[in-house]
Design an enzyme around this catalytic site. Sequence first.
Site, PDB file in Angstrom:
ATOM      1  N   LEU A 223      23.425  44.313  40.143  1.00 16.78           N
ATOM      2  CA  LEU A 223      24.456  44.021  40.416  1.00 16.78           C
ATOM      3  C   LEU A 223      25.106  42.315  40.066  1.00 16.78           C
ATOM      4  O   LEU A 223      24.783  41.844  39.962  1.00 16.78           O
ATOM      5  CB  LEU A 223      24.610  43.789  42.563  1.00 16.78           C
ATOM      6  CG  LEU A 223      25.548  43.697  42.759  1.00 16.78           C
ATOM      7  CD1 LEU A 223      26.520  44.222  42.735  1.00 16.78           C
ATOM      8  CD2 LEU A 223      24.379  43.206  44.883  1.00 16.78           C
ATOM      9  N   CYS A 224      26.391  42.267  39.871  1.00 20.26           N
ATOM     10  CA  CYS A 224      26.896  40.669  39.784  1.00 20.26           C
ATOM     11  C   CYS A 224      28.457  40.816  40.141  1.00 20.26           C
ATOM     12  O   CYS A 224      28.407  41.405  41.783  1.00 20.26           O
ATOM     13  CB  CYS A 224      27.417  40.742  38.787  1.00 20.26           C
ATOM     14  SG  CYS A 224      28.460  41.275  37.709  1.00 20.26           S
ATOM     15  N   HIS A 225      29.204  40.233  40.501  1.00 21.11           N
ATOM     16  CA  HIS A 225      30.275  39.863  41.225  1.00 21.11           C
ATOM     17  C   HIS A 225      31.564  40.911  40.455  1.00 21.11           C
ATOM     18  O   HIS A 225      32.019  41.672  41.627  1.00 21.11           O
ATOM     19  CB  HIS A 225      31.396  38.443  40.553  1.00 21.11           C
ATOM     20  CG  HIS A 225      32.222  38.190  41.760  1.00 21.11           C
ATOM     21  ND1 HIS A 225      33.855  37.011  41.363  1.00 21.11           N
ATOM     22  CD2 HIS A 225      33.276  39.244  42.976  1.00 21.11           C
ATOM     23  CE1 HIS A 225      33.935  37.307  42.233  1.00 21.11           C
ATOM     24  NE2 HIS A 225      34.090  37.862  43.032  1.00 21.11           N
TER      25      HIS A 225
END
Length: 120
Positions: free
Chosen positions: A77-79
């Site tokens: 997961l990231c932005h």
Amino acid sequence: MSNPEASTLKGIQPEELHILMQDLCFREEAQLIDVREPDEISIAAIGGFKPYPLSQFGQWAPTITEDLEPAKDTYLLCHHGVRSMQAAMWLKSQGFKRLFNVVGGIHAYATRVDESITKY
């Protein structure tokens, strides 16, 4: 003929992840990695994801196959899904077998699944 030992890297929609996250066994078995920076994680996070900030790559990369199990399902997961895809591609090169990148990142998760998560 497909090789069952071959690595896979797939996108997972926020809605699919949300369904999986309801299962306690999933939360215990899957490896959940958040590659965002600590200040980003302090603004918005999904419970169960462990921080592996890309800015600290040099610190965690040398021991990643000792800290995590390459054969387990690993979710990143990231932005917005770009940095996590980069990390997933690197993990694949390190022998991780089953990788899932959250499409659209935490922003899409907050927009489409859990509006209580702060958008930034």
